[in-house]
Structures are given as structure tokens and as C-alpha cells.
Write an enzyme that holds these catalytic residues in place. Structure first.
Site, PDB file in Angstrom:
ATOM      1  N   HIS A  85       2.208 -10.029   4.123  1.00  0.00           N
ATOM      2  CA  HIS A  85       1.914  -8.991   3.133  1.00  0.00           C
ATOM      3  C   HIS A  85       3.194  -8.220   2.848  1.00  0.00           C
ATOM      4  O   HIS A  85       3.946  -7.906   3.763  1.00  0.00           O
ATOM      5  CB  HIS A  85       0.849  -8.028   3.668  1.00  0.00           C
ATOM      6  CG  HIS A  85       0.555  -6.910   2.713  1.00  0.00           C
ATOM      7  ND1 HIS A  85      -0.282  -7.064   1.631  1.00  0.00           N
ATOM      8  CD2 HIS A  85       1.017  -5.635   2.655  1.00  0.00           C
ATOM      9  CE1 HIS A  85      -0.337  -5.935   0.952  1.00  0.00           C
ATOM     10  NE2 HIS A  85       0.449  -5.043   1.552  1.00  0.00           N
ATOM     11  N   ASP A 164     -12.546   0.119   1.136  1.00  0.00           N
ATOM     12  CA  ASP A 164     -11.171   0.352   0.669  1.00  0.00           C
ATOM     13  C   ASP A 164     -11.127   0.470  -0.847  1.00  0.00           C
ATOM     14  O   ASP A 164     -10.419   1.304  -1.396  1.00  0.00           O
ATOM     15  CB  ASP A 164     -10.241  -0.775   1.137  1.00  0.00           C
ATOM     16  CG  ASP A 164      -8.861  -0.605   0.515  1.00  0.00           C
ATOM     17  OD1 ASP A 164      -8.214   0.412   0.817  1.00  0.00           O
ATOM     18  OD2 ASP A 164      -8.452  -1.447  -0.300  1.00  0.00           O
ATOM     19  N   ARG A 171      -8.577   8.001  -3.776  1.00  0.00           N
ATOM     20  CA  ARG A 171      -7.251   8.510  -3.391  1.00  0.00           C
ATOM     21  C   ARG A 171      -6.347   8.607  -4.610  1.00  0.00           C
ATOM     22  O   ARG A 171      -5.574   9.548  -4.767  1.00  0.00           O
ATOM     23  CB  ARG A 171      -6.619   7.590  -2.344  1.00  0.00           C
ATOM     24  CG  ARG A 171      -7.233   7.756  -0.956  1.00  0.00           C
ATOM     25  CD  ARG A 171      -6.857   6.604  -0.051  1.00  0.00           C
ATOM     26  NE  ARG A 171      -5.434   6.468   0.102  1.00  0.00           N
ATOM     27  CZ  ARG A 171      -4.804   5.304   0.290  1.00  0.00           C
ATOM     28  NH1 ARG A 171      -5.486   4.181   0.353  1.00  0.00           N
ATOM     29  NH2 ARG A 171      -3.505   5.262   0.417  1.00  0.00           N
ATOM     30  N   SER A 186      -5.726   0.831   4.681  1.00  0.00           N
ATOM     31  CA  SER A 186      -6.094   0.137   3.448  1.00  0.00           C
ATOM     32  C   SER A 186      -5.525  -1.293   3.456  1.00  0.00           C
ATOM     33  O   SER A 186      -6.240  -2.266   3.206  1.00  0.00           O
ATOM     34  CB  SER A 186      -5.534   0.956   2.273  1.00  0.00           C
ATOM     35  OG  SER A 186      -5.539   0.229   1.094  1.00  0.00           O
ATOM     36  N   LYS A 190      -7.893  -5.114   4.549  1.00  0.00           N
ATOM     37  CA  LYS A 190      -7.998  -6.301   3.677  1.00  0.00           C
ATOM     38  C   LYS A 190      -7.417  -7.535   4.360  1.00  0.00           C
ATOM     39  O   LYS A 190      -7.981  -8.628   4.288  1.00  0.00           O
ATOM     40  CB  LYS A 190      -7.279  -6.029   2.356  1.00  0.00           C
ATOM     41  CG  LYS A 190      -8.053  -5.072   1.464  1.00  0.00           C
ATOM     42  CD  LYS A 190      -7.288  -4.670   0.225  1.00  0.00           C
ATOM     43  CE  LYS A 190      -6.190  -3.702   0.524  1.00  0.00           C
ATOM     44  NZ  LYS A 190      -5.749  -2.838  -0.533  1.00  0.00           N
TER      45      LYS A 190
END
Ligand code: URA
Length: 446
Positions: A85, A164, A171, A186, A190
């Protein structure tokens, strides 16, 4: 499940006390089931933003968000499943390159990616610039493609971490995005829902990144790694510099094309080197190489023998793409309008404002200014200079690509480029692309 009162939990957080893991789980569970309204969740988020969350709270928050939806079980697919990621940057096309390299080394990569966010692009938008590429596979096909090719590339489904999705939207409109425990929970909720065994993180800092300073990026990296390790997944994070865009291509098809160049043994050095480092780490965590260095060597060999590029083409075909343009990129339609931006004076490139470059790309049509905007796959920017390049007046700094509908704006957009490429007259030190590595043993300089 314990019974609580949302007001007392908000008050506790407001007054600077830590919530127990059970209290956090209850809050997220009730919110996901519509038994806590947005205004109370927004108050909790602001209290958390202002007073912070400790490591235990961040980990409980992530766990609660993760279990708000399905958690994929890929244990029937052989091998150690590894994903990567990135916190996002300008010109960051590394997923397209490293995923097939790692898969070609025998490590399964079940990759679930996102779309462009603000000035930084998203893997899904890049994949969708390939004609027919389907990023919305159902979970049966997801497994099927992964099993057949060691790689699958899809977008987040409705059932993955739904808490999320709602909390991120809240947010976004309550000024509570830039909070490290919230960002970490968050991202990790995922990723952990994908059914992976290990994760490599590229945490970017600098003008083109979400985290502007190295210190904040390091803080985020530590939090991400501690959440991953607490969940029993080997997690390694690299801190990487985003003070200049990655590579030369910005924009969806442009970046696919540059990725093909790297997969075929060419492409810019910064893109190639970082892709190989992250891929080498994934190959090592996936148990196919005894060290990161050995993993990098394996990755290089899979580029050299053509198997990494073949894997990319095979997966694209398995996900419904017409791969003709991958095999012959020159046949891809060109942008309606192109415009060179020239240097007004002699000089050395001493700095970039990567955010400005990213936003110029978005304005040209490579990203979205509003959620409903459509993307032009041919829009974007080709940079002709990197940090340290010498230019003389009249040299090309960049070429902009856009659609006819934006041709009236291209001159105005082009004015962002000279503001974003800083020319000086002193030589610059080469940028250290990777500064730190964070893993379960702590932080070290890279
Ligand atoms: N990316 C995410 O997925 N979540 C955040 O909160 C920030 C960036």
C-alpha cells in the site's frame, strides 16, 4: 457486546481519557448499524483528533472497522499472500509494476486498490485506462484470477470495511482527516480485510505527499506497522521522498505506458529502483527469497526474462481487457491537445512543487475535481526534467496533454508548471529516495 452510552464515551474522549477496546468496538458497531447518528460520531472524531488516540485505541479502532464488514479468507489459496500500500504520491505507478514482478516470482498478490484522491492518482483509474479492464470482479472471480495468475487487481467492494467508508466521508467534511491514528486505522482496516499474510507500505513525505514532513510520515509508519504486527501480519514500511514526482509520466494511460517500459527493462531509474525495492521486500516476506536483496535480484530476473510483463498482460486479459494496446502502446489513441511548456531562462532544476504538478494533472483531466467528474485516460503530463537537470531558455520543461473540451484552459493550466519547477544556479545534491525502514524491530535509517 457491552452496552454503552455514546455521550459518556464522547465525554471521556473529550476530557482526554483513553477508551477501552470494548468501548471503541461498541461505538463502531453501533455506528455501522445506524444506532449512533453522524453528529455523535463526528463529535467523537473531533475529540479523538484533538486529544489523540493511544496505540491500544488505534489498534481497537482498526479491528472494529475491519470487522464491520467481511474479512476475506484466502487460506485455500497456496502461498503467503502479500500486498503493498502506498500513502499516495504524484506519478506513483509502482503497483502496476511491482505486483506482476512479485506474482511472477510465485508470491500471490491479492491487490485491492483505490481511486485518485486529491492531487495523487489511483491504481484503479490507471487500470481502467486499459480498454475493457474490469476492476469490479465478484469475489468468486477474484479468487479464480488470483489462483490462476498469482495476481488480481480490483477495487474496494461495498462489503469491505463499510465503517471506514462512512467514517472517511464524515472525516472529510468535519476537518478530521489529518489524524495519524484515524489514517492508520482507515488504511489497515481495508488492507487486513483482503486476507493477506504480509504487507509492505510505502509511506511518502514531501510536497507531493499527504504527510508533508518526514517526522509525521515516520509517526504514521510506526502506527501502521504496529497495527499490522498486532494483527499477526508481517508488516514493513519504507519512508520515501515525494519532493519530485516519481518518473516522468503523470496521468492514467501515460503511467501505464511508463510501467510497461519498466516491466520491459527500461523506464526511469527512480521508478525502477523503488519498484524493485518494494517488490524485493514482498518476495522476501512471501518466503521466496532469503533476503530483500535476493528478492530484488529475483525481481530483476523476472523483468529480464519477460515473465513479469507476461504476467501483467495475462492478468489484464483475465480481467476482460483488450491487451492489444499493452502489446503495442503506440497504437493507443493520443490526447486531442498537447502543449509544450518551455523554460523562460537558463538554470538547474533545484526543486519541484509536486503538489502543483499533481493538481495541474488533475485540471487537465487526469483526476477529479468533483466526485462525479469523469477521467480522460489520455490527459496528463510528461516531465522532461528531473532534479539536477540543466536547462537553457527555450528547452521543454514538460508537455501537457488534454481533451478538446479543456483546450481553452490549457494555457492557464500551463502557468502552474514554471511555478512548480524551480530553477536555480547551484548544483543540487541527489535526493535520497528512501530514508527509513520500519519493521517489528523498530526504525532504521535506510
Ligand atoms: N487513505 C485512506 O485510506 N484513509 C485515510 O484516512 C487517508 C488516506
Amino acid at each position: 457486546m457491552i452496552t454503552n452510552n455514546p455521550v459518556s464515551l464522547i465525554r471521556k474522549k473529550r476530557d482526554g481519557d483513553a477508551l477501552s477496546s470494548d468501548e471503541i468496538r461498541w461505538l463502531i458497531h453501533e455506528y455501522t448499524h445506524d444506532r449512533i447518528p453522524d453528529y455523535q460520531m463526528a463529535s467523537f472524531l473531533m475529540a479523538g483528533y484533538l486529544n489523540g488516540l493511544n496505540a491500544e485505541e488505534a489498534s481497537a479502532l482498526c479491528d472494529a472497522m475491519l470487522h464491520s464488514g467481511i474479512v476475506l479468507d484466502l487460506s485455500d489459496i497456496p502461498g503467503i499472500k502479500v500486498d503493498k500500500h502506498s500513502t499516495g504520491g504524484v506519478g506513483d505507478k509502482l503497483s502496476l509494476i511491482l505486483a506482476p514482478i512479485v506474482a511472477a516470482c510465485g508470491v500471490p498478490v491479492p491487490m485491492i486498490s483505490g481511486r485518485g484522491l486529491g492531487h495523487s492518482g489511483g491504481t484503479l483509474d490507471k487500470l481502467e485506462s486499459i480498454p475493457g479492464f474490469n476492476v469490479n470482479l465478484d469475489l468468486d472471480r477474484y479468487r479464480e484470477v488470483l489462483r490462476a495468475h498469482n495476481l488480481v487487481l480490483i477495487g474496494q467492494t461495498e462489503d469491505i470495511a463499510p465503517a471506514d467508508k462512512r467514517m472517511y466521508a464524515l472525516r472529510d467534511v468535519t476537518a478530521t482527516v489529518e489524524c495519524i491514528p484515524f489514517i492508520a486505522a482507515s488504511i489497515m482496516s481495508k488492507k487486513l480485510a483482503e486476507g493477506i499474510d504480509a504487507l509492505v507500505l510505502d509511506v511518502k513525505f514531501g510536497s507531493g505527499a499527504f504527510m508533508k514532513t518526514e517526522e509525521r510520515a515516520l509517526d504514521l509508519a510506526r502506527t501502521l506497522v504496529s497495527i499490522g504486527e498486532a494483527a499477526g501480519k508481517r508488516t514493513v514500511a519504507y519512508l520515501t521522498n515525494m519532493d519530485q514526482p516519481l518518473g516522468r509520466a503523470i496521468g492514467n494511460w501515460n503511467e501505464v505506458r511508463e510501467s510497461i517500459e519498466v516491466l520491459q527493462g527500461g523506464g526511469p531509474h527512480d521508478v525502477r529502483d523503488l519498484s524493485l525495492l518494494l517488490a524485493g521486500t514482498m518476495i522476501h516476506l512471501g518466503g521466496k527469497a532469503s533476503s530483500v536483496e535476493a528478492g530484488i535480484a529475483m525481481g530483476k530476473a523476472r523483468i529480464a526474462d519477460g515473465s513479469a510483463f507476461r504476467c501483467f498482460v495475462d492478468v489484464a486479459r483475465a480481467q476482460d481487457a483488450d491487451v492489444a494496446t499493452l502489446l503495442a502502446p503506440d497504437t493507443y489513441p493520443t490526447a486531442d491537445v498537447s502543449m509544450d511548456v518551455l523554460a523562460a531562462q537558463d538554470g538547474i532544476v533545484v526543486g519541484f512543487d509536486s503538489y502543483e504538478i499533481g493538481m495541474a494533472g488533475v485540471e487537465l483531466g487526469a483526476g477529479r475535481l468533483k466526485k462525479e467528474d469523469s477521467i480522460d485516460p489520455t490527459a496528463g503530463i510528461e516531465l522532461h526534467v528531473k532534479l539536477g537537470s540543466h536547462v537553457v531558455a527555450g528547452d521543454r520543461l514538460a508537455t501537457l496533454f488534454t481533451s478538446l473540451s479543456k483546450s481553452a484552459s490549457v494555457r492557464r493550466i500551463s502557468e502552474r508548471i514554471p511555478r512548480a519547477i524551480h530553477l536555480g544556479n547551484t548544483a543540487v545534491k541527489p535526493v535520497k529516495q528512501v530514508t527509513h525502514v520500519v519493521n517489528r524491530d523498530g526504525v532504521s535509517l535506510y
